[in-house]
Motif scaffolding. Structure first.
Motif, PDB file in Angstrom:
ATOM      1  N   THR A  21       0.639  -0.566  -0.338  1.00 49.16           N
ATOM      2  CA  THR A  21       0.052  -0.375  -0.411  1.00 49.16           C
ATOM      3  C   THR A  21       0.566   1.262   0.227  1.00 49.16           C
ATOM      4  OG1 THR A  21       0.069   0.049   2.245  1.00 49.16           O
ATOM      5  CG2 THR A  21      -1.843  -0.619   1.300  1.00 49.16           C
ATOM      6  N   TYR A  22       0.437   2.383  -0.130  1.00 46.33           N
ATOM      7  CA  TYR A  22       1.248   3.573  -0.042  1.00 46.33           C
ATOM      8  C   TYR A  22       1.340   3.890   1.500  1.00 46.33           C
ATOM      9  CZ  TYR A  22      -0.385   4.520  -5.029  1.00 46.33           C
ATOM     10  OH  TYR A  22      -0.731   4.294  -6.300  1.00 46.33           O
ATOM     11  N   GLY A  24       1.900   6.060   4.102  1.00 48.41           N
ATOM     12  CA  GLY A  24       1.395   7.213   4.828  1.00 48.41           C
ATOM     13  C   GLY A  24       2.265   8.153   5.840  1.00 48.41           C
ATOM     14  N   PHE A 167      -2.668  14.301   2.670  1.00 45.99           N
ATOM     15  CA  PHE A 167      -3.761  14.798   1.478  1.00 45.99           C
ATOM     16  C   PHE A 167      -3.416  14.347  -0.087  1.00 45.99           C
ATOM     17  CE2 PHE A 167      -3.411  17.724   5.425  1.00 45.99           C
ATOM     18  CZ  PHE A 167      -4.056  17.537   6.278  1.00 45.99           C
ATOM     19  N   THR A 168      -3.211  13.329  -0.258  1.00 49.17           N
ATOM     20  CA  THR A 168      -3.299  12.619  -1.657  1.00 49.17           C
ATOM     21  C   THR A 168      -3.382  11.645  -1.429  1.00 49.17           C
ATOM     22  OG1 THR A 168      -1.008  12.148  -1.716  1.00 49.17           O
ATOM     23  CG2 THR A 168      -0.940  14.909  -2.849  1.00 49.17           C
ATOM     24  N   GLU A 169      -3.838  11.470  -2.850  1.00 54.60           N
ATOM     25  CA  GLU A 169      -4.432  10.348  -2.750  1.00 54.60           C
ATOM     26  C   GLU A 169      -3.881   9.174  -3.068  1.00 54.60           C
ATOM     27  OE1 GLU A 169      -6.650   7.055  -6.527  1.00 54.60           O
ATOM     28  OE2 GLU A 169      -7.421   9.091  -6.219  1.00 54.60           O
ATOM     29  N   GLN A 170      -2.234   9.396  -3.740  1.00 57.97           N
ATOM     30  CA  GLN A 170      -1.180   8.287  -3.523  1.00 57.97           C
ATOM     31  C   GLN A 170      -0.012   8.784  -2.336  1.00 57.97           C
ATOM     32  OE1 GLN A 170       0.185   7.806  -6.740  1.00 57.97           O
ATOM     33  NE2 GLN A 170      -1.620   6.347  -7.857  1.00 57.97           N
ATOM     34  N   LYS A 171      -0.473   9.422  -1.643  1.00 57.82           N
ATOM     35  CA  LYS A 171       0.748  10.297  -0.692  1.00 57.82           C
ATOM     36  C   LYS A 171       1.966   9.686  -1.172  1.00 57.82           C
ATOM     37  CE  LYS A 171      -2.716   7.950   2.594  1.00 57.82           C
ATOM     38  NZ  LYS A 171      -3.407   8.682   2.961  1.00 57.82           N
ATOM     39  N   THR A 172       1.996  11.329  -1.804  1.00 57.65           N
ATOM     40  CA  THR A 172       2.678  11.624  -2.342  1.00 57.65           C
ATOM     41  C   THR A 172       3.010  12.668  -1.885  1.00 57.65           C
ATOM     42  OG1 THR A 172       1.606  12.651  -4.373  1.00 57.65           O
ATOM     43  CG2 THR A 172       2.818  10.308  -4.821  1.00 57.65           C
ATOM     44  N   ARG A 177       6.123  13.724  -5.907  1.00 52.75           N
ATOM     45  CA  ARG A 177       5.200  13.818  -7.653  1.00 52.75           C
ATOM     46  C   ARG A 177       6.543  14.742  -8.571  1.00 52.75           C
ATOM     47  NH1 ARG A 177      -0.257  15.329  -7.522  1.00 52.75           N
ATOM     48  NH2 ARG A 177      -0.996  14.813  -5.433  1.00 52.75           N
ATOM     49  N   ARG A 182       7.395   6.924  -6.050  1.00 50.09           N
ATOM     50  CA  ARG A 182       6.120   6.209  -5.439  1.00 50.09           C
ATOM     51  C   ARG A 182       6.948   5.972  -3.921  1.00 50.09           C
ATOM     52  NH1 ARG A 182       4.065   9.420  -8.113  1.00 50.09           N
ATOM     53  NH2 ARG A 182       2.249   9.483  -9.398  1.00 50.09           N
TER      54      ARG A 182
END
Length: 191
Positions: A21-22, A24, A167-172, A177, A182
């Motif tokens: 998973t990403y 956190g 706050f980002t979907e892929q925890k970046t 980015r 990732r």
């Protein structure tokens, strides 16, 4: 015997494995604290070995600090920091010791291993934010309000960079980015 059976256990696969998973925010924050402690000890050791003060002028009331030692300390510590992150992230571990302790790896979006150049760029993007603090350090005594304002703005930029993880979907983070990387959490049993 298959090729998978001969692969060393310490080297992770080059694709997203089941259960990944990403990574956190809090897990990454704890990893950064662990890495910071390791780098502090390494920096302290380097300052003793090479004979430059870690913080010139602290506790030294007899003589003013030698301005020539400031660049030495900054250059050695920056080189240590960049090398540490680049070499570990580009290695078979695919993470710094702090990240590995927290079961995290740095990878491409598909889970692939990143190159040494990309690992250097990733940590370099983070460090670019703090370069003005080092360059403007002489202003700390002559223009403390200006230096404080610049320091506050740069700290806010670093905070935004790291808070993006929460706050980002892929925890970046911002540097993820920019570099297209990732941070994944591996299942605890795989590490």
């Amino acid at each position: 015997m298959s090729a998978d059976a001969t692969a060393p256990a310490a080297i992770l696969p080059d694709s997203i494995a089941p259960g990944w998973t990403y990574g956190g925010f809090w897990r990454r924050a704890l990893a950064a604290i662990i890495d910071g402690l390791i780098l502090f000890v390494a920096s302290l050791t380097a300052s003793v070995v090479f004979g430059y003060p870690l913080a010139p002028g602290v506790g030294d009331t007899a003589s003013p600090p030698d301005i020539g030692t400031l660049p030495t300390a900054a250059i050695v510590n920056l080189a240590l920091y960049l090398s540490y992150h680049t070499l570990f992230v580009a290695s078979g571990m695919r993470a710094t010791p702090g990240k590995r302790f927290m079961n995290l790896v740095v990878a491409l979006p598909d889970g692939g291993r990143i190159s040494p150049g990309l690992a250097f760029a990733r940590i370099g993007v983070q460090e670019l934010i703090s370069v003005p603090l080092v360059l403007l350090q002489p202003l700390a005594k002559t223009a403390p309000l200006l230096y404080g304002g610049v320091a506050l703005a740069l700290c806010a930029a670093l905070l935004v960079n790291y808070l993006m993880v929460a706050f980002t979907e892929q925890k970046t983070a911002g540097h993820d980015r920019i570099c297209g990387t990732r941070v994944f959490k591996t299942p605890d049993s795989d590490v």
